[in-house]
Design a protein around this motif. Structure first.
Motif, PDB file in Angstrom:
ATOM      1  N   GLU A 225       0.835  -1.198   0.000  1.00 20.87           N
ATOM      2  CA  GLU A 225       0.000   0.000   0.000  1.00 20.87           C
ATOM      3  C   GLU A 225       0.863   1.238   0.000  1.00 20.87           C
ATOM      4  OE1 GLU A 225      -3.138   0.211   2.766  1.00 20.87           O
ATOM      5  OE2 GLU A 225      -4.002  -1.672   2.059  1.00 20.87           O
ATOM      6  N   THR A 226       0.365   2.232  -0.717  1.00 17.58           N
ATOM      7  CA  THR A 226       1.084   3.495  -0.666  1.00 17.58           C
ATOM      8  C   THR A 226       0.544   4.272   0.525  1.00 17.58           C
ATOM      9  OG1 THR A 226      -0.546   4.253  -2.206  1.00 17.58           O
ATOM     10  CG2 THR A 226       1.622   3.784  -3.113  1.00 17.58           C
ATOM     11  N   VAL A 227       1.438   4.917   1.192  1.00 23.31           N
ATOM     12  CA  VAL A 227       1.026   5.674   2.370  1.00 23.31           C
ATOM     13  C   VAL A 227       0.877   7.125   1.949  1.00 23.31           C
ATOM     14  CG1 VAL A 227       1.705   6.360   4.684  1.00 23.31           C
ATOM     15  CG2 VAL A 227       2.213   4.063   3.864  1.00 23.31           C
ATOM     16  N   SER A 228      -0.352   7.604   2.060  1.00 19.38           N
ATOM     17  CA  SER A 228      -0.558   9.006   1.658  1.00 19.38           C
ATOM     18  C   SER A 228      -0.162   9.912   2.827  1.00 19.38           C
ATOM     19  CB  SER A 228      -2.014   9.212   1.272  1.00 19.38           C
ATOM     20  OG  SER A 228      -2.800   8.716   2.305  1.00 19.38           O
ATOM     21  N   GLU A 229      -0.241  11.177   2.587  1.00 21.21           N
ATOM     22  CA  GLU A 229       0.160  12.132   3.620  1.00 21.21           C
ATOM     23  C   GLU A 229      -0.672  11.903   4.875  1.00 21.21           C
ATOM     24  OE1 GLU A 229       0.444  16.078   2.116  1.00 21.21           O
ATOM     25  OE2 GLU A 229       0.298  16.864   4.154  1.00 21.21           O
ATOM     26  N   LEU A 230      -0.033  11.601   5.943  1.00 25.34           N
ATOM     27  CA  LEU A 230      -0.779  11.227   7.144  1.00 25.34           C
ATOM     28  C   LEU A 230      -0.041  11.684   8.399  1.00 25.34           C
ATOM     29  CD1 LEU A 230      -3.386   9.704   7.705  1.00 25.34           C
ATOM     30  CD2 LEU A 230      -2.068   7.616   7.828  1.00 25.34           C
ATOM     31  N   PRO A 231      -0.055  13.007   8.652  1.00 28.02           N
ATOM     32  CA  PRO A 231       0.614  13.466   9.877  1.00 28.02           C
ATOM     33  C   PRO A 231      -0.146  12.971  11.102  1.00 28.02           C
ATOM     34  CG  PRO A 231      -0.606  15.249   8.846  1.00 28.02           C
ATOM     35  CD  PRO A 231      -0.708  14.090   7.923  1.00 28.02           C
ATOM     36  N   TRP A 232       0.534  12.955  12.241  1.00 21.46           N
ATOM     37  CA  TRP A 232      -0.137  12.502  13.471  1.00 21.46           C
ATOM     38  C   TRP A 232      -1.409  13.292  13.719  1.00 21.46           C
ATOM     39  CZ3 TRP A 232       1.144   7.967  14.684  1.00 21.46           C
ATOM     40  CH2 TRP A 232       2.460   7.521  14.658  1.00 21.46           C
ATOM     41  N   THR A 287       2.553   5.794  11.339  1.00 22.57           N
ATOM     42  CA  THR A 287       3.893   5.503  11.872  1.00 22.57           C
ATOM     43  C   THR A 287       4.900   5.537  10.722  1.00 22.57           C
ATOM     44  OG1 THR A 287       2.833   3.989  13.412  1.00 22.57           O
ATOM     45  CG2 THR A 287       5.220   3.836  13.234  1.00 22.57           C
ATOM     46  N   ALA A 288       4.540   4.869   9.621  1.00 23.29           N
ATOM     47  CA  ALA A 288       5.445   4.809   8.476  1.00 23.29           C
ATOM     48  C   ALA A 288       5.652   6.215   7.899  1.00 23.29           C
ATOM     49  CB  ALA A 288       4.863   3.889   7.411  1.00 23.29           C
ATOM     50  N   TYR A 289       4.569   6.921   7.708  1.00 25.42           N
ATOM     51  CA  TYR A 289       4.672   8.245   7.089  1.00 25.42           C
ATOM     52  C   TYR A 289       5.525   9.193   7.934  1.00 25.42           C
ATOM     53  CZ  TYR A 289       3.411  12.905   5.511  1.00 25.42           C
ATOM     54  OH  TYR A 289       3.487  14.195   5.071  1.00 25.42           O
ATOM     55  N   ASN A 290       5.206   9.225   9.241  1.00 23.51           N
ATOM     56  CA  ASN A 290       5.887  10.193  10.099  1.00 23.51           C
ATOM     57  C   ASN A 290       7.348   9.841  10.321  1.00 23.51           C
ATOM     58  OD1 ASN A 290       3.820  12.272  10.975  1.00 23.51           O
ATOM     59  ND2 ASN A 290       2.729  10.345  11.256  1.00 23.51           N
ATOM     60  N   LEU A 291       7.617   8.546  10.376  1.00 19.34           N
ATOM     61  CA  LEU A 291       9.007   8.139  10.571  1.00 19.34           C
ATOM     62  C   LEU A 291       9.840   8.599   9.370  1.00 19.34           C
ATOM     63  CD1 LEU A 291      10.745   6.705  12.568  1.00 19.34           C
ATOM     64  CD2 LEU A 291      10.296   4.553  11.420  1.00 19.34           C
ATOM     65  N   ARG A 292       9.262   8.418   8.199  1.00 20.71           N
ATOM     66  CA  ARG A 292       9.986   8.831   6.979  1.00 20.71           C
ATOM     67  C   ARG A 292      10.282  10.333   7.035  1.00 20.71           C
ATOM     68  NH1 ARG A 292       7.809   8.166   0.763  1.00 20.71           N
ATOM     69  NH2 ARG A 292       9.410   9.443  -0.220  1.00 20.71           N
ATOM     70  N   GLN A 293       9.244  11.107   7.417  1.00 23.02           N
ATOM     71  CA  GLN A 293       9.424  12.561   7.474  1.00 23.02           C
ATOM     72  C   GLN A 293      10.506  12.932   8.488  1.00 23.02           C
ATOM     73  OE1 GLN A 293       7.692  14.360   5.237  1.00 23.02           O
ATOM     74  NE2 GLN A 293       6.860  12.356   4.671  1.00 23.02           N
ATOM     75  N   GLN A 294      10.417  12.304   9.666  1.00 25.08           N
ATOM     76  CA  GLN A 294      11.356  12.645  10.743  1.00 25.08           C
ATOM     77  C   GLN A 294      12.785  12.317  10.330  1.00 25.08           C
ATOM     78  OE1 GLN A 294      10.613  13.948  13.663  1.00 25.08           O
ATOM     79  NE2 GLN A 294       8.641  13.216  14.430  1.00 25.08           N
ATOM     80  N   ILE A 295      12.948  11.132   9.735  1.00 24.65           N
ATOM     81  CA  ILE A 295      14.307  10.727   9.353  1.00 24.65           C
ATOM     82  C   ILE A 295      14.841  11.664   8.275  1.00 24.65           C
ATOM     83  CG2 ILE A 295      15.670   8.890   8.256  1.00 24.65           C
ATOM     84  CD1 ILE A 295      13.979   6.868   9.729  1.00 24.65           C
TER      85      ILE A 295
END
Ligand code: ADP
Length: 566
Positions: A225-232, A287-295
């Motif tokens: 699945e593609t993870v769309s923009e999903l901030p906390w 979790t996936a989306y935000n981790l990518r952003q943070q890293i």
């Protein structure tokens, strides 16, 4: 004319018999041994030569000679035919040749061959140069197991999936039935081939050599699945769960050194448990989306996320070994992508269906092998480098404790139904500022949440009877979920659109009434709740301890009964 058969003349009398024809008996002409060696024809010639010239019997002797010559020729032909036949019979009686797989040369006249699953060092016929034999090709071996002929490569053979490439080019195979793994060498045909884990290869019949790439292998790609923009901030009412996830996953990723210094254990994944529709999948993806952003923010390097989402029951397969193969394949895909620099997530929804305690039932035998296999895969994961495994379940109590042991999925994060404040937060998320709202979104959200959570008879929704004899009525608010709230807002939007079309309004708006009507319709149609009255189905929606509940079901049954009486 055939002469009457004469009795053979005994040897001792031979000379006497010859006497009338010649002055010298044959025995005096040649020693007996030499006479014995003469053929019948030669004897006839010798006798004829002793006759005086123009003797009356010379013509008889010539006739006799021709007859004997014809007989001898027939004899020769018969002998040749018999010899040929003998040779054929001999050949047919000889044992069959064996076909083996040539594995490697041993020295100039010996080869390592696998025959019927056993290894031999076989002599090679000097007519065949050992260097001309190729790894994996078939060879013909005689009774003495000597290689007497080289054949081509096998056209048939079992197909297996490559699990891993070893540094020297050999292939590691995970056996489908989950019994043992084995290592294979490549045939000369695949020596230079670029291979990848997950590929399917055909083996020789002795299963020692990979001969041919059959395909890249069918994978469970449908679950990618593609993870769309999903901030906390797109998740409402789950502050506690969000904090727990961030502590468990984000912190160790972003502060590796500190965690290492304190030798603090880092989880390989976590379990999200709670009722359906409350955001477990959403939290996984966030979790996936935000981790990518943070890293990316911290290191400047973008690691795309690879989010494999599977539903437990999809993996269950009645074919022996197939479920295990699929799970192994999911882990292999994630590891592969992680090696390529992706942030790999394996999200298993309805995890209790494949990782449940080994209860009785149709899939019992599958479960009994799936759980240990899953544990082995988990144990092979390096935290932070490989794969983050997220399990989701609304019956966490059914998950095998072996899965939840430290070092595996040891973080259990509760995803509760939203309370009134949480529900209002979710309503506000879906009543976006960009929508044509008739009132400020906070007011709309408050109004609809109050209606949702009102403890009025209209809102009574389900009834629960506890073992203690206590009875409790559950209102709509008690069974609220993010999914219901999202559905209410969508329904309100469609009401507003239909009204705008009907009235041809120039300034269409979403009103408080749209939301309240949508809320009522949503519960009346009741799509999100079980269609049965089975307590088991309804228990999944609540946090009640199943041990304490005697009956739990929708109020609608009671209402219908009452109206029936009226
Ligand atoms: P679960 O996995 O717990 O069954 P999902 O995460 O699939 O539930 O939720 C289904 C949908 O409901 C989501 O796609 C989202 O639209 C909505 N939803 C659920 N919980 C929330 C939440 N806390 N905040 C915002 N939306 C939510």
């Amino acid at each position: 004319m055939a002469e009457p058969k004469k009795k053979p003349v005994p040897r001792e009398d031979q000379a006497a018999a010859d006497t009338p024809l010649s002055s010298t008996p044959l025995a005096d002409l040649l020693p007996r041994e030499q006479l014995e060696e003469l053929s019948t024809l030669q004897l006839v010639d010798l006798i004829t030569s002793k006759l005086p010239p123009r003797h009356a019997s010379i013509f008889d002797m010539v006739y006799l000679r021709e007859r004997i010559a014809a007989l001898e020729e027939m004899n020769d032909q018969a002998r040749a035919a018999l010899e040929k036949m003998d040779a054929i019979i001999e050949k047919l009686r000889a044992p069959a040749f064996r076909i083996g797989t040539f594995l490697a040369p041993v020295d100039r006249d010996k080869a390592h061959v696998c025959l019927g699953g056993t290894d031999y060092v076989c002599r090679v016929d000097p007519a065949i140069p050992v260097a001309s034999l190729q790894a994996g090709q078939r060879v013909l071996c005689n009774e003495a197991f000597a290689v007497v002929q080289g054949l081509g490569f096998d056209r048939n053979g079992p197909i297996v999936r490559v699990d891993e490439l070893l540094s020297d080019g050999r292939l590691r195979i995970g056996q489908e039935a989950g019994v043992t793994n084995f290592i294979l060498q490549r045939s000369a045909l695949l020596a230079k081939e670029k291979m990848k884990p997950g590929m399917e290869v055909r083996l020789d019949v002795n299963q020692r050599v990979a001969l041919e790439i059959i395909g890249v292998g069918k994978r469970v790609d449908r679950s990618l699945e593609t993870v769309s923009e999903l901030p906390w901030s797109a998740i409402g009412g789950q502050d506690e769960a969000v904090r727990a996830i961030r502590d468990a996953i984000e912190l160790p990723f972003l502060h590796r050194e500190l965690f290492k210094k304190f030798e603090h254990s880092v989880p390989k994944g976590f379990l999200l448990h709670g009722p359906p529709g409350c955001g477990k999948t959403l939290l996984g993806k966030a979790t996936a989306y935000n981790l990518r952003q943070q890293i990316q923010a911290q290191t400047g390097v973008d690691h795309p996320e690879f989010f494999l989402h599977i539903k437990g029951p999809e993996v269950l397969n009645m074919w022996v070994g197939e479920s295990e193969r699929q799970v192994r394949d999911l882990f292999a895909q994630c590891r592969e992508r992680a090696r390529d620099g992706a942030l790999a997530f394996l999200f298993i929804d309805e995890a209790e269906s494949i990782l449940g305690t080994r209860r009785g039932g149709r899939f019992n035998s599958i479960l009994s092998t799936l759980v240990p296999m899953f544990c082995t895969e988990m144990d092979g994961i390096e935290p932070l480098t490989n794969v983050v495994v997220i399990l989701a379940s609304n019956r966490a109590d059914l998950i095998d404790p072996a899965i939840l042991r430290p070092g595996r999925i040891d973080r259990k994060i509760r995803v509760k139904r939203p309370d009134q404040a949480g529900a209002q937060a979710i309503y506000e998320i879906y009543l976006r500022d960009s929508l044509p709202l008739a009132e400020p979104k906070a007011d709309l959200a408050r109004a609809v949440t109050e209606a949702h959570f009102a403890r009025t008879p209209d809102n009574e929704f389900a009834e629960v009877n506890f073992r203690s004899g206590r009875r409790e009525l559950l209102c709509r608010g008690d069974l609220a979920s993010g999914a219901i709230i999202a559905a209410v807002v969508e329904r309100a939007k469609s009401l507003a659109i239909r009204r705008a079309i009907a009235t041809q309004a120039t300034d269409p708006q979403l009103t408080r009434t749209d939301l309240l009507t949508a809320l009522r319709l949503e519960h009346e149609e009741n799509d999100l709740f079980p269609s049965t009255d089975l307590t088991e189905d309804w228990l999944k929606l609540t946090d009640f301890d199943p041990e304490n509940v005697v009956k739990l079901g929708p109020v609608r049954a009671r209402k219908t009964e009452r109206s029936g009486v009226v």
